[in-house]
Motif scaffolding. Structure first.
Motif, mmCIF file in Angstrom:
data_model
loop_
_atom_site.group_PDB
_atom_site.id
_atom_site.type_symbol
_atom_site.label_atom_id
_atom_site.label_comp_id
_atom_site.label_asym_id
_atom_site.label_seq_id
_atom_site.Cartn_x
_atom_site.Cartn_y
_atom_site.Cartn_z
ATOM 1 N N SER A 174 0.841 -1.192 0.000
ATOM 2 C CA SER A 174 0.000 0.000 0.000
ATOM 3 C C SER A 174 0.874 1.239 0.000
ATOM 4 N N ALA A 175 0.804 1.987 -1.068
ATOM 5 C CA ALA A 175 1.580 3.205 -1.152
ATOM 6 C C ALA A 175 0.661 4.366 -0.786
ATOM 7 N N ASN A 176 0.911 4.997 0.362
ATOM 8 C CA ASN A 176 0.061 6.127 0.721
ATOM 9 C C ASN A 176 0.599 7.404 0.084
ATOM 10 N N THR A 177 -0.138 8.493 0.248
ATOM 11 C CA THR A 177 0.201 9.739 -0.421
ATOM 12 C C THR A 177 1.605 10.212 -0.049
ATOM 13 N N GLU A 178 1.918 10.050 1.233
ATOM 14 C CA GLU A 178 3.227 10.488 1.696
ATOM 15 C C GLU A 178 4.335 9.729 0.964
ATOM 16 N N ASP A 179 4.112 8.410 0.826
ATOM 17 C CA ASP A 179 5.055 7.560 0.100
ATOM 18 C C ASP A 179 5.254 8.050 -1.328
ATOM 19 N N VAL A 180 4.137 8.333 -1.983
ATOM 20 C CA VAL A 180 4.197 8.746 -3.380
ATOM 21 C C VAL A 180 4.974 10.056 -3.500
ATOM 22 N N GLU A 181 4.711 10.994 -2.594
ATOM 23 C CA GLU A 181 5.431 12.270 -2.625
ATOM 24 C C GLU A 181 6.925 12.059 -2.415
ATOM 25 N N PHE A 182 7.243 11.186 -1.477
ATOM 26 C CA PHE A 182 8.649 10.929 -1.181
ATOM 27 C C PHE A 182 9.342 10.260 -2.374
ATOM 28 N N THR A 183 8.629 9.335 -3.000
ATOM 29 C CA THR A 183 9.193 8.666 -4.173
ATOM 30 C C THR A 183 9.429 9.681 -5.298
ATOM 31 N N ARG A 184 8.493 10.605 -5.454
ATOM 32 C CA ARG A 184 8.681 11.655 -6.474
ATOM 33 C C ARG A 184 9.927 12.476 -6.186
ATOM 34 N N PHE A 185 10.084 12.806 -4.910
ATOM 35 C CA PHE A 185 11.251 13.574 -4.500
ATOM 36 C C PHE A 185 12.543 12.821 -4.884
#
Ligand SMILES: *[C@@H]1O[C@H](CO)[C@@H](O)[C@H](O)[C@H]1NC(C)=O
Ligand SMILES: *[C@@H]1O[C@H](CO)[C@@H](O)[C@H](O)[C@H]1NC(C)=O
Ligand SMILES: *[C@@H]1O[C@H](CO)[C@@H](O)[C@H](O)[C@H]1NC(C)=O
Length: 469
Positions: free
Chosen positions: A52-63
């Motif tokens: 489960s990738a939550n929003t925080e995860d997705v933002e961090f991955t983008r970073f």
């Protein structure tokens, strides 16, 4: 000859330093911190496995993904959601927004649909990229299937599978299958591209060959905490037509040069030495310095068809006499990467004539010695492909330059022929001229009296048996 005693003295002076180095902890605290920051970590692998990738995860991955590009390209990525860069040997597109990727079918190539409004450069609605970092080599590119990128705001196909991690789409076509190229063209570029994503990567393989991914499975899954690899295309295996959906993607791999991670252009500032550490960690190899033992092991990479040692038996006998335990590695031994990596990891000296087998240096423990036998006319290649990389990996390196009389070329050409007297004039004419002569067209008979000096030098470079410390 005069150099012999001086080297011996130097060896003794170095002895206290070597012992000190064994006792010092391997990684300083600052370095450890940097490694944790820039690599995978076990905790994050666990988070990844939950799927489960939550929003925080997705933002961090983008970073993390943005760190793959810099300057103008990074601004472009923030603004347009996609940025494509063109390096001398590789093309690479990074998008921090959603994509749908359809697998290749008999009638259509693998296609990346940019579904989140990413803006391709003005004038482009689509373009084609071959995700193997040898774009100047037409032979490699013929063996690499194209991938299409299209700006698709409306009519993109529906998702069959939705992945929590960004896609890392890369090819194992090109020259993959040759061990040098496996490491140089695929594994190091993958480490440069995905090594800093902390395993939040879904590897998506183009030009898939099952034996290849099986061979390097442990390395691939050290970069990805996904349950499996995904396949984009394959020349040999039927690929199910599927549409894979991802929150972001990288198409193509970063490439820095022969067995090189250039820390000034790598996310997290990783170096070639960090790659070696990564590989050791993936394969469970020991990282410590080659231990001081009474009879250190010398692994001899045996070549059979070109650049073969015609007096290999004599070389083996000499190495034993000088004080080594000798393991002769025939080419067939190297089909299983894990087993052979363990053999090399336990040795003190890796020796071989210039050729792909020397790439096994990536498995050596710290402080081990690489001995490269340089055939006639191959000085440049010897330096670029193995000498400089060995030093960058923190290994000790020595080379033995064959004299022209030690090469079978000596009997094949008149004594005043340019092939014998001026190799550079041949090399300058290009690889298609020099290859049949120097790379494929010679075998060697080493001068054992002279080669003994090289072996003694290698022995002196190794840590002494522990009781001496
Ligand atoms: C690494 O990259 C820097 C900056 O791009 C460059 O100046 C340097 O020559 C590169 N190093 C190697 C070994 O190629
Ligand atoms: C080698 O390649 C160059 C250009 O890549 C070409 O001009 C030349 O004719 C080729 N030589 C041979 C012997 O094929
Ligand atoms: C080198 O030696 C191998 C094995 O002995 C042989 O098959 C090959 O033809 C030789 N090549 C040359 C250029 O002499």
């Amino acid at each position: 000859m005069a150099k012999g005693p001086r080297r011996l003295v130097l060896g003794f002076l170095l002895l206290p330093l070597l012992c000190a180095a064994i006792l010092r902890p391997n990684i300083a605290p600052l370095r450890l911190w940097k490694l944790q920051l820039s690599h995978w970590s076990n905790n994050l692998i666990l988070i990844g496995r939950s799927g489960s990738a939550n929003t925080e995860d997705v933002e961090f991955t983008r970073f993390l993904l943005r760190r793959l590009v810099r300057g103008k390209a990074r601004r472009e990525l923030s603004q347009d959601g996609i940025s494509c860069i063109s390096d001398p040997e590789s093309d690479l597109c990074v998008t921090t927004d959603a994509v749908r990727i359809s697998t290749a079918t008999s009638s259509s190539p693998a296609t990346v649909y940019l579904t989140a409004g990413q803006q391709l450069p003005p004038g482009f609605n689509s373009f084609v990229l071959r995700p193997y970092p040898r774009k100047t080599d037409s032979f490699a590119m013929q063996r690499t299937a194209p991938v299409h990128l299209v700006a698709a705001h409306s009519n993109s196909p529906p998702c069959d599978l939705t992945h929590p991690f960004p896609a890392i789409l890369f090819s194992i076509g090109g020259f993959a299958g040759n061990f040098f190229h496996d490491v140089n063209d695929v594994l190091i570029p993958l480490f440069l591209t995905a090594g800093h994503l902390r395993s939040r990567a879904q590897l998506l393989v183009a030009d898939f060959e099952p034996w290849w991914t099986q061979k390097y499975r442990r390395v691939l899954f050290h970069l990805s905490s996904a349950a499996d690899l995904a396949v984009a295309s394959s020349p040999s295996t039927p690929v199910e037509p599927k549409v894979h959906c991802f929150p972001a993607a990288v198409v193509g791999l970063k490439y820095h040069g022969n067995l090189l991670c250039n820390s000034s252009d790598a996310p997290g500032g990783v170096s070639t030495l960090d790659f070696r550490r990564f590989l050791h960690s993936a394969l469970g190899l020991k990282e410590d310095r080659a231990a001081g033992v009474e009879r250190p092991v010398l692994v001899l990479i045996s070549r059979r068809t070109s650049r073969a040692l015609l007096n290999e038996d004599g070389v083996v006998a000499l190495a034993r006499e000088v004080g080594f335990e000798v393991e002769v590695a025939a080419p067939t031994r190297m089909t299983s990467v894990g087993d052979f990596a363990g053999v090399v990891n336990g040795c003190g000296v890796l020796m071989g004539v210039h050729g792909a087998g020397l790439t096994n240096m990536v498995f050596l423990p710290a402080g081990a010695v690489v001995v490269q036998v340089v055939p006639w006319g191959l000085d440049w290649a010897a330096a670029a492909y193995y000498a400089r990389p060995a030093r960058r990996m923190g290994l000790r390196y020595i080379e033995y330059h064959t004299a022209v009389e030690e090469s079978t070329l000596y009997d094949k050409y008149p004594k005043d022929h340019l092939v014998l007297v001026d190799p550079w004039s041949i090399n300058r004419q290009g690889y298609n001229v020099s290859r049949p002569i120097y790379t494929d067209g010679q075998n060697l008979t080493l001068d054992l009296a002279r080669f003994r000096e090289t072996l003694l030098q290698a022995l002196e470079m190794l840590p002494r048996p522990t009781r001496l410390c």
